[in-house]
Design a protein around this motif. Sequence first.
Motif, mmCIF file in Angstrom:
data_model
loop_
_atom_site.group_PDB
_atom_site.id
_atom_site.type_symbol
_atom_site.label_atom_id
_atom_site.label_comp_id
_atom_site.label_asym_id
_atom_site.label_seq_id
_atom_site.Cartn_x
_atom_site.Cartn_y
_atom_site.Cartn_z
ATOM 1 N N SER A 87 0.840 -1.209 0.000
ATOM 2 C CA SER A 87 0.000 0.000 0.000
ATOM 3 C C SER A 87 0.874 1.258 0.000
ATOM 4 O O SER A 87 0.519 2.259 -0.614
ATOM 5 N N LEU A 88 2.035 1.189 0.660
ATOM 6 C CA LEU A 88 2.916 2.362 0.694
ATOM 7 C C LEU A 88 3.418 2.738 -0.707
ATOM 8 O O LEU A 88 3.582 3.925 -1.011
ATOM 9 N N HIS A 89 3.681 1.721 -1.547
ATOM 10 C CA HIS A 89 4.127 2.029 -2.913
ATOM 11 C C HIS A 89 3.042 2.781 -3.671
ATOM 12 O O HIS A 89 3.307 3.753 -4.382
ATOM 13 N N GLU A 90 1.823 2.303 -3.528
ATOM 14 C CA GLU A 90 0.720 2.941 -4.254
ATOM 15 C C GLU A 90 0.458 4.347 -3.733
ATOM 16 O O GLU A 90 0.183 5.265 -4.498
ATOM 17 N N GLU A 91 0.594 4.487 -2.411
ATOM 18 C CA GLU A 91 0.384 5.805 -1.812
ATOM 19 C C GLU A 91 1.436 6.789 -2.339
ATOM 20 O O GLU A 91 1.118 7.932 -2.692
ATOM 21 N N LEU A 92 2.676 6.328 -2.406
ATOM 22 C CA LEU A 92 3.755 7.196 -2.894
ATOM 23 C C LEU A 92 3.498 7.605 -4.349
ATOM 24 O O LEU A 92 3.676 8.771 -4.723
ATOM 25 N N GLU A 93 3.041 6.661 -5.168
ATOM 26 C CA GLU A 93 2.819 6.975 -6.580
ATOM 27 C C GLU A 93 1.669 7.964 -6.769
ATOM 28 O O GLU A 93 1.772 8.888 -7.597
ATOM 29 N N ALA A 94 0.613 7.791 -5.992
ATOM 30 C CA ALA A 94 -0.512 8.729 -6.094
ATOM 31 C C ALA A 94 -0.054 10.122 -5.670
ATOM 32 O O ALA A 94 -0.376 11.142 -6.298
ATOM 33 N N LEU A 134 3.033 11.334 -5.727
ATOM 34 C CA LEU A 134 3.954 11.901 -6.719
ATOM 35 C C LEU A 134 3.200 12.410 -7.941
ATOM 36 O O LEU A 134 3.524 13.471 -8.483
ATOM 37 N N ALA A 135 2.180 11.655 -8.371
ATOM 38 C CA ALA A 135 1.418 12.071 -9.550
ATOM 39 C C ALA A 135 0.742 13.412 -9.279
ATOM 40 O O ALA A 135 0.761 14.308 -10.128
ATOM 41 N N SER A 136 0.176 13.568 -8.100
ATOM 42 C CA SER A 136 -0.505 14.838 -7.855
ATOM 43 C C SER A 136 0.527 15.950 -7.670
ATOM 44 O O SER A 136 0.340 17.067 -8.147
ATOM 45 N N PHE A 137 1.660 15.642 -7.064
ATOM 46 C CA PHE A 137 2.741 16.633 -6.915
ATOM 47 C C PHE A 137 3.235 17.113 -8.284
ATOM 48 O O PHE A 137 3.476 18.296 -8.495
ATOM 49 N N LYS A 138 3.382 16.177 -9.229
ATOM 50 C CA LYS A 138 3.917 16.518 -10.547
ATOM 51 C C LYS A 138 2.836 16.990 -11.531
ATOM 52 O O LYS A 138 3.141 17.322 -12.672
ATOM 53 N N HIS A 139 1.583 16.996 -11.107
ATOM 54 C CA HIS A 139 0.459 17.353 -11.992
ATOM 55 C C HIS A 139 0.418 16.457 -13.227
ATOM 56 O O HIS A 139 0.252 16.934 -14.359
ATOM 57 N N THR A 140 0.624 15.160 -13.044
ATOM 58 C CA THR A 140 0.492 14.216 -14.161
ATOM 59 C C THR A 140 -0.582 13.196 -13.799
ATOM 60 O O THR A 140 -0.945 13.050 -12.628
ATOM 61 N N GLU A 141 -1.064 12.459 -14.807
ATOM 62 C CA GLU A 141 -2.125 11.475 -14.551
ATOM 63 C C GLU A 141 -1.640 10.359 -13.635
ATOM 64 O O GLU A 141 -2.357 9.897 -12.760
ATOM 65 N N ALA A 142 -0.416 9.897 -13.888
ATOM 66 C CA ALA A 142 0.038 8.712 -13.156
ATOM 67 C C ALA A 142 1.548 8.716 -12.984
ATOM 68 O O ALA A 142 2.277 9.413 -13.702
ATOM 69 N N VAL A 143 1.976 7.928 -12.016
ATOM 70 C CA VAL A 143 3.408 7.737 -11.760
ATOM 71 C C VAL A 143 3.652 6.259 -11.497
ATOM 72 O O VAL A 143 2.815 5.576 -10.902
#
Length: 402
Positions: A90-97, A99-108
């Motif tokens: 779950s921590l990996h998924e949390e980090l990716e979500a 990062l995506a919002s931090f970078k203003h991209t759809e996904a990471v």
Amino acid sequence: MTTARARSPLAFLDAEIEELREKGLYRRLRVVQSEQRSRCTIDGREVITLSSNNYLGLNTHTKLRSAAIAAVEQYGAGSGAVRTIAGTMSLHEELEARLASFKHTEAVLTFQSGFTANTGVIPILAAEGAVIVSDALNHASIIDGIRLTKAERKVFPHADMEALRTTLREVRGADGGADRTILVITDGVFSMDGDIARLPQIVEAAEEADAIVMVDDAHASGVLGRNGRGTVDHFDLHGRVHVQVGTLSKAIGVLGGYVAGPAALRTVLEHRARPFLFSTSHPPAVAAACLAAIDVLESEPELIERLWDNARYFKAGLERLGFNTGASETPITPVIVGAGALAHRFSDRLFEEGVFAMGIGFPTVPEEKSRVRTIVTAEHSREELDICLDAFDRVGRELTIV
Ligand SMILES: *Cc1c(COP(=O)(O)O)cnc(C)c1O
């Protein structure tokens, strides 16, 4: 009965070491025996370091330490598998979500390192028949990522926008060129010179040629753009750069890499990127510490301000002393001295004077542009920077560099 062979089948290794010694390229690894901070103990000596990528001092930040410890307590030391088998926590998924919002991209999608992010994503973007157009000074992991493809490669001289445009027009205009996938790749900040990619011009040229743009923001993550969002944010190019690679190993202070872009890219990477499929995911402590680092980027923007204040102060000091700092525009400041042997001598003497700055020569940079590379961080105090400038002044004059 077998006769003993006179030579070990590994004897070529000794020959290679001998060759390194003859060329003056043989180095021993310097060993850090303390925390990696502005002042640290290296090879038994207390020095001020100008050689880490710990731009914001995050690797020893209390929030990152506590997050890592809590994750070990809750989830253990390792993740236990590759992501596609049972290693997505779950921590990996949390980090990716996050990062995506931090970078203003759809996904990471995260990778074990920036290096594996590049070797993972480039073969996905450029299949056989595609053309990759790459800046001559792009990072080794980009070069290796390109080597893993069957695409055609075209390298343009560093930061030469005219050459880039010409190459793109030639590829697009050639017989059968209209339908080819073209991928333009650039570092965001170039690691040996500290100059920033001319991203607005790169994007314009790519748009004209309908090419994919990929920027590797390893040295820009946490350094450039609002709260350290990178070069795309710095130049306000959101939505116009298709793929961003970032590292979690430099300013973020931990370890890892990521690819930020469209959701479809993440999905294909999940199915096809080889480092993702065949190498184990980050330990929980790594993902948790990276999450804490993004909190810090958002809540303590003053760290980035201090980094830039220090960078400007130190660069101006070096220039006042008469050193050649090349084209640097960032906290990476090279001190270009000429011959490789001189750069290593300069670095060794600085170390004896209590300052650790790496000497860098061929093949990392051209022999005649050998240098001592410096990176200041938010952690350096003015007093520490003055001590460094004093040492550069003394040793620089002793070696008649200035
Ligand atoms: C450092 C660097 C990398 C590698 O990042 P790691 O996370 O250390 O593997 C990739 N690309 C560029 C441009 C870099 O400077």
